[in-house]
Structures are given as structure tokens and as C-alpha cells.
Design a protein around this motif. Structure first.
Motif, PDB file in Angstrom:
ATOM      1  N   SER A   1      18.383   3.471  -8.273  1.00  0.00           N
ATOM      2  CA  SER A   1      18.070   1.220  -6.828  1.00  0.00           C
ATOM      3  C   SER A   1      16.669   2.231  -6.229  1.00  0.00           C
ATOM      4  CB  SER A   1      19.361   1.881  -6.630  1.00  0.00           C
ATOM      5  OG  SER A   1      20.149   1.034  -7.710  1.00  0.00           O
ATOM      6  N   HIS A   2      16.149   2.068  -5.586  1.00  0.00           N
ATOM      7  CA  HIS A   2      15.283   2.239  -4.459  1.00  0.00           C
ATOM      8  C   HIS A   2      14.730   1.292  -3.490  1.00  0.00           C
ATOM      9  CE1 HIS A   2      12.560   2.745  -8.330  1.00  0.00           C
ATOM     10  NE2 HIS A   2      11.686   2.556  -6.996  1.00  0.00           N
ATOM     11  N   LEU A   3      14.393   0.747  -2.618  1.00  0.00           N
ATOM     12  CA  LEU A   3      12.614   0.443  -1.984  1.00  0.00           C
ATOM     13  C   LEU A   3      12.067   0.733  -1.268  1.00  0.00           C
ATOM     14  CD1 LEU A   3      12.382  -2.851  -0.287  1.00  0.00           C
ATOM     15  CD2 LEU A   3      13.847  -1.657   1.575  1.00  0.00           C
ATOM     16  N   HIS A   4      10.614   0.448  -2.167  1.00  0.00           N
ATOM     17  CA  HIS A   4       9.392   1.397  -1.570  1.00  0.00           C
ATOM     18  C   HIS A   4       9.418   1.047  -0.145  1.00  0.00           C
ATOM     19  CE1 HIS A   4       7.853   2.481  -5.807  1.00  0.00           C
ATOM     20  NE2 HIS A   4       8.861   1.847  -6.277  1.00  0.00           N
ATOM     21  N   PHE A   5       8.612   1.817   0.380  1.00  0.00           N
ATOM     22  CA  PHE A   5       7.820   2.143   1.956  1.00  0.00           C
ATOM     23  C   PHE A   5       6.449   3.263   2.150  1.00  0.00           C
ATOM     24  CE2 PHE A   5      11.860   1.118   3.007  1.00  0.00           C
ATOM     25  CZ  PHE A   5      11.830   0.215   4.414  1.00  0.00           C
ATOM     26  N   MET A   6       5.280   2.379   3.144  1.00  0.00           N
ATOM     27  CA  MET A   6       4.019   2.809   3.096  1.00  0.00           C
ATOM     28  C   MET A   6       3.936   3.125   4.463  1.00  0.00           C
ATOM     29  SD  MET A   6       0.290   3.907   1.629  1.00  0.00           S
ATOM     30  CE  MET A   6       0.013   2.111   1.449  1.00  0.00           C
ATOM     31  N   VAL A   7       4.247   3.464   5.435  1.00  0.00           N
ATOM     32  CA  VAL A   7       3.289   3.574   6.813  1.00  0.00           C
ATOM     33  C   VAL A   7       2.046   4.490   7.014  1.00  0.00           C
ATOM     34  CG1 VAL A   7       5.151   3.718   8.661  1.00  0.00           C
ATOM     35  CG2 VAL A   7       6.181   3.800   6.467  1.00  0.00           C
ATOM     36  N   THR A   8       1.818   3.684   7.515  1.00  0.00           N
ATOM     37  CA  THR A   8       1.062   4.095   8.358  1.00  0.00           C
ATOM     38  C   THR A   8       0.375   3.714   9.735  1.00  0.00           C
ATOM     39  OG1 THR A   8      -0.713   2.449   8.201  1.00  0.00           O
ATOM     40  CG2 THR A   8      -0.781   4.378   6.264  1.00  0.00           C
ATOM     41  N   ALA A   9       0.010   4.739  10.822  1.00  0.00           N
ATOM     42  CA  ALA A   9      -0.757   4.559  12.325  1.00  0.00           C
ATOM     43  C   ALA A   9      -1.813   6.128  12.619  1.00  0.00           C
ATOM     44  CB  ALA A   9       0.167   4.623  12.724  1.00  0.00           C
ATOM     45  N   PRO A  10      -2.325   5.476  13.453  1.00  0.00           N
ATOM     46  CA  PRO A  10      -3.892   6.496  13.776  1.00  0.00           C
ATOM     47  C   PRO A  10      -3.222   7.417  14.109  1.00  0.00           C
ATOM     48  CG  PRO A  10      -3.899   4.338  14.513  1.00  0.00           C
ATOM     49  CD  PRO A  10      -2.814   4.341  13.944  1.00  0.00           C
ATOM     50  N   GLN A  11      -3.438   8.980  13.546  1.00  0.00           N
ATOM     51  CA  GLN A  11      -3.832  10.239  13.848  1.00  0.00           C
ATOM     52  C   GLN A  11      -2.125  10.856  13.211  1.00  0.00           C
ATOM     53  OE1 GLN A  11      -4.890   8.569  17.231  1.00  0.00           O
ATOM     54  NE2 GLN A  11      -6.956   8.893  15.862  1.00  0.00           N
ATOM     55  N   LEU A  12      -1.865  10.215  12.742  1.00  0.00           N
ATOM     56  CA  LEU A  12      -0.376  10.617  12.616  1.00  0.00           C
ATOM     57  C   LEU A  12      -0.898  10.242  10.013  1.00  0.00           C
ATOM     58  CD1 LEU A  12       2.366   8.722  14.503  1.00  0.00           C
ATOM     59  CD2 LEU A  12       1.727  11.253  14.179  1.00  0.00           C
ATOM     60  N   ARG A  13       0.005  11.320   9.634  1.00  0.00           N
ATOM     61  CA  ARG A  13       0.349  11.802   8.280  1.00  0.00           C
ATOM     62  C   ARG A  13       0.448  10.407   7.976  1.00  0.00           C
ATOM     63  NH1 ARG A  13       2.436  17.133   6.149  1.00  0.00           N
ATOM     64  NH2 ARG A  13       4.645  16.104   5.686  1.00  0.00           N
TER      65      ARG A  13
END
Length: 308
Positions: free
Chosen positions: A234-246
Motif C-alpha cells: 500500500s502506498h501514496l505517490h509524491f513528486m516534489v519540485t522546487a527551484p535549486q533543489l533536487r
């Protein structure tokens, strides 16, 4: 038992056979010839990748002493993987996932950095145009399942909040299907939102449940033939983006799930296992939402992004 003792004309092979030295020389000459064919590649990185691929591919063929019939079956298998792949189903990613290649690529490209949140597999069901929700919104889009409140913060490895980080979230419904697996063009179980000025985020989703990866195609038949389960924890997906960060691609998993040790795409990491705390139907919700006689759950996920 066959005699495995060596004589002057044989050398041990990694596979089940002893290979005569003369045969070894024939095989090694071919490897050298193929490697040399890439020597003039103008792109050094492409040349490096292709030569490494040749070395490892030939090593595999030689180790198992691949038969021509097995080679034919492999070509048929890969052809079928291509035929079943379309804009809604990516069987090649599925194949990469179940062989652990996706997870190993994630490991190679996301080296540990302080207390940065660990990454895991992307999976085949992300889409670019998920709807936007505001803080406290609902990503379910009518998908069936137990309501779940998810909240947390986005920070960098120095501990500073990351405002306005884009947070993509997607998940399967209670029946184990993503919206892309339905044929009615629904959009459900996915959305994006942005962290607030303090890096906080919060939304309603569904409590994750186990489900099988699509196993009605060639990858599923391969799993069945090798005695492996198609089930994902069981899982919940995330994708997180922000300037100057991986960019972070990850999941959170449900503590206590019996599939945590056998996730078919090898995506579970201990740091990503979280408490999804069950709440009775009469428990007040964080935002005052009325759920009637439905139980619900809540989970917290604090995200730390590494420098780019």
C-alpha cells in the motif's frame, strides 16, 4: 555426475558448462569487435554506455549459455511488451520495475544527502496534467476508498521551509486501480498543490490499500512463470519540485502492511513507512469536514529536499 575436472583444453565458465579455450577465444573476439565498433562515437558518454551494455549483455549470454530458442522467446517477449505499450500503459517501465532496474537507477541518481527524504520508483501511472487543488483540497475525485487526511512540511536539508514547492500526488483507488486503467477518461486519485509560506501542505486523499500491478500482459506472465506475486505494498505517490533543489519522486507506505517485505517492484524503504492512524467516524476532522458515519485515517509526511 559429469566429470567437472579441468584439463589443458578447458576453462571454467560461470554457467553450467565447461567451455573449451578455443571457443572462449571465438566469443571474446566477437566482444572485442563489437566494442571496437563504438570506438569512434563522437559522444563520449554514449560510447561509454554502449560499450558497457555490450560487455554486460555478452557476459549474460555467455554465463547462461543462451540457446537460440531462448533468444527467440526473449525477442517475442520484448516485442509483446512493445505492442501492449501505449499512451495509457507503459509495459517497459513495468518490466524495468519488476526487475529492480528502476529502483537501482533511483538509488544511483539519488545519493544520500543529510536527512533528505529517500526516493523510490516513479511507476507507470503519472500524468502531467493532474488538476490543481488548494490546501485542504481532495485529490480523490470521486474514487472509492476510505478518506485520509495527509499533512506535512517541505524543508531543505538546512531545515528552512520551502514555500511554493509543487507537490504532485497520485494513488490507486480502493479497488486497486488508477484512473488511467479505466476506459471512461475519469480523472481521480491525483492532483497537485503548492506548499504554503511555511512549507506546509495538507490534503484529503484515500487510505492506500495493496493492489497488483497490471499482470494481464507479458510482464504478468513472466511473474507467474517465476513464482512471483504481482502485488504492491500500500502506498501514496509524491513528486516534489522546487527551484535549486533536487526533484523528489517517492511514496509513503502504510506501517503494518504485510506486503512491505515483498513489494514486487522493490520500492519500500524503511524511512518511507508511515503511520496511517485510524479514526472513528465521530472523530472531528482537522478542517471540519463532515464524513457522516464513515471512518477515516490521518498520516503525516515531512519532506526534506536535497540541493540540486
Amino acid at each position: 555426475m559429469p566429470d567437472r575436472s579441468l584439463n589443458a583444453d578447458t576453462v571454467p565458465a560461470a554457467g553450467p558448462h565447461d567451455v573449451p579455450k578455443a571457443q572462449q577465444a571465438v566469443e571474446e573476439r566477437l566482444i572485442d569487435t563489437v566494442l571496437q565498433s563504438f570506438a569512434d562515437c563522437e559522444d563520449p558518454r554514449l560510447g561509454q554506455v554502449m560499450q558497457a551494455l555490450v560487455r554486460h549483455l555478452h557476459a549474460f549470454v555467455r554465463e547462461v549459455r543462451l540457446t537460440e530458442e531462448e533468444w527467440d522467446k526473449a525477442i517475442e517477449f520484448l516485442t509483446e511488451v512493445g505492442h501492449i505499450t501505449d499512451d495509457r500503459r507503459q509495459e517497459f517501465i513495468l518490466l524495468s520495475d519488476v526487475l529492480g532496474a528502476s529502483m537501482q537507477t533511483i538509488n544511483v541518481n539519488n545519493e544520500a544527502c543529510g536527512d533528505a527524504t529517500e526516493a523510490t520508483v516513479f511507476g507507470p501511472f503519472f500524468v502531467d496534467d493532474a488538476p490543481r487543488i488548494e490546501q485542504g483540497g481532495d485529490i480523490s475525485g470521486g474514487a472509492v476508498g476510505q478518506p485520509c487526511w495527509v499533512e506535512g512540511t517541505v524543508r531543505d536539508t538546512e531545515g528552512s521551509p520551502v514555500p511554493n514547492a509543487r507537490i504532485e500526488v497520485w494513488e490507486a483507488d480502493e479497488d486497486g486501480f488508477y484512473d488511467l486503467q479505466y476506459t471512461d477518461d475519469r480523472v481521480s486519485g491525483r492532483a497537485h498543490l503548492f506548499s504554503d509560506d511555511e512549507g506546509g501542505f495538507r490534503f484529503w486523499g484515500l487510505t492506500p490499500t495493496p493492489y497488483p500491478i497490471p499482470h494481464d500482459g507479458p510482464v504478468g506472465r513472466m511473474l507467474a512463470a517465476t513464482g512471483r506475486s504481482p502485488m504492491r505494498a500500500s502506498h501514496l505517490h509524491f513528486m516534489v519540485t522546487a527551484p535549486q533543489l533536487r526533484t523528489l519522486v517517492t511514496h509513503i507506505f502504510v506501517r503494518g502492511d504485510e506486503l512491505l517485505e515483498s513489494d514486487t517492484v522493490f520500492g519500500v524503504k524503511d524511512s518511507l513507512i508511515k503511520d496511517f492512524v485510524q479514526q472513528p467516524a465521530d472523530a472531528p476532522t482537522p478542517d471540519g469536514r463532515e464524513l457522516g458515519d464513515r471512518t477515516w485515517a490521518r498520516a503525516r509526511f515531512d519532506i526534506v529536499l536535497a540541493p540540486a
